[in-house]
Design a protein around this motif. Structure first.
Motif, PDB file in Angstrom:
ATOM      1  N   GLY A  78       0.810   3.952  -2.888  1.00 47.86           N
ATOM      2  CA  GLY A  78       0.540   5.342  -2.530  1.00 47.86           C
ATOM      3  C   GLY A  78       1.555   6.288  -3.143  1.00 47.86           C
ATOM      4  N   ILE A  79       2.824   5.863  -3.167  1.00 46.44           N
ATOM      5  CA  ILE A  79       3.870   6.691  -3.775  1.00 46.44           C
ATOM      6  C   ILE A  79       3.622   6.830  -5.275  1.00 46.44           C
ATOM      7  CG2 ILE A  79       6.329   6.794  -4.324  1.00 46.44           C
ATOM      8  CD1 ILE A  79       6.871   5.462  -1.628  1.00 46.44           C
ATOM      9  N   ARG A  85       0.832  -1.213   0.000  1.00 46.63           N
ATOM     10  CA  ARG A  85       0.000   0.000   0.000  1.00 46.63           C
ATOM     11  C   ARG A  85       0.861   1.255   0.000  1.00 46.63           C
ATOM     12  NH1 ARG A  85      -3.130  -3.037   3.723  1.00 46.63           N
ATOM     13  NH2 ARG A  85      -2.132  -1.938   5.444  1.00 46.63           N
ATOM     14  N   LYS A  86       1.952   1.216   0.748  1.00 53.20           N
ATOM     15  CA  LYS A  86       2.858   2.376   0.779  1.00 53.20           C
ATOM     16  C   LYS A  86       3.441   2.638  -0.605  1.00 53.20           C
ATOM     17  CE  LYS A  86       7.417   3.681   2.549  1.00 53.20           C
ATOM     18  NZ  LYS A  86       8.130   3.423   1.277  1.00 53.20           N
ATOM     19  N   PHE A 124       0.792   6.762  -6.862  1.00 53.22           N
ATOM     20  CA  PHE A 124      -0.395   7.548  -7.200  1.00 53.22           C
ATOM     21  C   PHE A 124      -0.406   8.943  -6.581  1.00 53.22           C
ATOM     22  CE2 PHE A 124      -1.958   3.303  -8.278  1.00 53.22           C
ATOM     23  CZ  PHE A 124      -2.605   3.574  -9.476  1.00 53.22           C
ATOM     24  N   THR A 125       0.467   9.203  -5.618  1.00 56.96           N
ATOM     25  CA  THR A 125       0.566  10.561  -5.084  1.00 56.96           C
ATOM     26  C   THR A 125       1.601  11.382  -5.838  1.00 56.96           C
ATOM     27  OG1 THR A 125       2.128   9.768  -3.395  1.00 56.96           O
ATOM     28  CG2 THR A 125      -0.211   9.953  -2.773  1.00 56.96           C
ATOM     29  N   THR A 126       2.330  10.747  -6.718  1.00 62.56           N
ATOM     30  CA  THR A 126       3.244  11.445  -7.615  1.00 62.56           C
ATOM     31  C   THR A 126       2.712  11.295  -9.045  1.00 62.56           C
ATOM     32  OG1 THR A 126       4.650   9.476  -7.873  1.00 62.56           O
ATOM     33  CG2 THR A 126       5.187  10.977  -6.077  1.00 62.56           C
ATOM     34  N   THR A 127       3.490  11.743  -9.991  1.00 57.48           N
ATOM     35  CA  THR A 127       3.055  11.674 -11.399  1.00 57.48           C
ATOM     36  C   THR A 127       3.428  10.351 -12.056  1.00 57.48           C
ATOM     37  OG1 THR A 127       5.119  12.731 -12.124  1.00 57.48           O
ATOM     38  CG2 THR A 127       3.231  14.177 -11.630  1.00 57.48           C
ATOM     39  N   TYR A 140       0.196   8.246 -13.235  1.00 58.96           N
ATOM     40  CA  TYR A 140      -0.604   8.947 -14.233  1.00 58.96           C
ATOM     41  C   TYR A 140       0.173   9.171 -15.527  1.00 58.96           C
ATOM     42  CZ  TYR A 140      -3.073   9.761  -9.883  1.00 58.96           C
ATOM     43  OH  TYR A 140      -3.707   9.579  -8.680  1.00 58.96           O
TER      44      TYR A 140
END
Length: 262
Positions: free
Chosen positions: A13-14, A9-10, A16-19, A22
């Motif tokens: 999270g990295i 999960r960590k 999807f919380t950065t570019t 995407y």
């Protein structure tokens, strides 16, 4: 298992919380879309030529899978050569460059939980990426039925499965390179070089004879995924991807575990 999923999960999270996620998904979808449109245009041109020449025999041989989807998937596996190193390069190398790897080794987690947690996160990203092209046969199924030609879905699922397995195997190799190097750039370069070697092995196999040709063909991941793209899902190909991935993960775990005793 709790620690494993926490690490996974960590890592997700990295992503999807950065570019990273995407940009990777967007670029892959855009490039696959360009290939799809290009193959679709070729299919339409061939259809027009056969109609103008009144060649119904050649027109009957045209189908969506062989003319559009299989070439598109074949182009897609080459894109993994560039995307996988970018996804895996930070897995362990970033921890080392930020001097947090030693701290991580003192946490109450095993090296297997650490390796598998990072592997699950990266493999999940790659599977999602591999499944993005499913939108294109869906488009053909919805809007292409008026031509009297339909999509054969068994070769599509076979291609997507083999692409996912190949990407997962590449992820295991990328984790190994990241664990064995000290910087992200070096990890990406090592992963790219090893993957490129796997891609060119079939060409090398064609230039030699005897046992070496068979060995190079079997070792290359491209040889195993090509049959899946053609709709031939063989047990030996599945065994290859699973066994190679497992071997690379064991090697990575050994490297990570060795840091505990330094």
């Amino acid at each position: 298992m709790t620690n494993l999923w926490a690490i996974a999960r960590k890592e997700l999270g990295i992503f999807f919380t950065t570019t990273i996620a995407y940009a990777g998904f967007g670029a892959y979808a855009f490039l696959m879309g360009m290939v799809f449109v290009s193959q679709l245009n070729r299919y339409q041109q061939a259809t027009s030529i056969y109609l103008s020449r009144q060649r119904p025999d050649l027109l009957e041989q045209l189908n969506f899978n062989d003319s559009i989807l299989t070439p598109m998937f074949s182009s897609g596996i080459w894109m993994f050569l560039f995307f996988v190193p970018l996804l895996t390069m930070r897995s362990f190398a970033e921890e080392k460059s930020q001097n947090t790897f030693e701290l991580l080794m003192t946490c109450p987690i095993t090296s297997w939980q650490l390796v598998l947690g990072k592997f699950v996160a990266t493999a999940s990203m790659i599977v999602v990426m591999a499944l993005i092209p499913v939108v294109f046969p869906v488009i053909l199924s919805i809007y292409g039925t008026s031509s009297g030609v339909s999509v054969e879905w068994n070769p599509v699922w076979s291609a997507l499965l083999c692409m996912s397995l190949m990407g997962i195997t590449f992820a295991a190799l990328g984790l190994l390179a990241s664990a064995a190097t000290e910087t992200q750039l070096l990890a990406a370069l090592v992963t790219f070089a090893l993957l490129l070697l796997g891609y060119v092995m079939p060409f090398l196999a064609a230039r030699v004879e005897g046992d070496w040709s068979e060995i190079l063909t079997y070792v290359s991941p491209v040889s195993h995924v090509t049959r899946g793209l053609q709709g031939r899902l063989l047990v030996e190909d599945l065994v290859y991807f699973v066994s190679v991935s497992a071997g690379l993960l064991v090697w990575t775990q050994r490297i990570v575990e060795s840091h505990r005793w330094r």
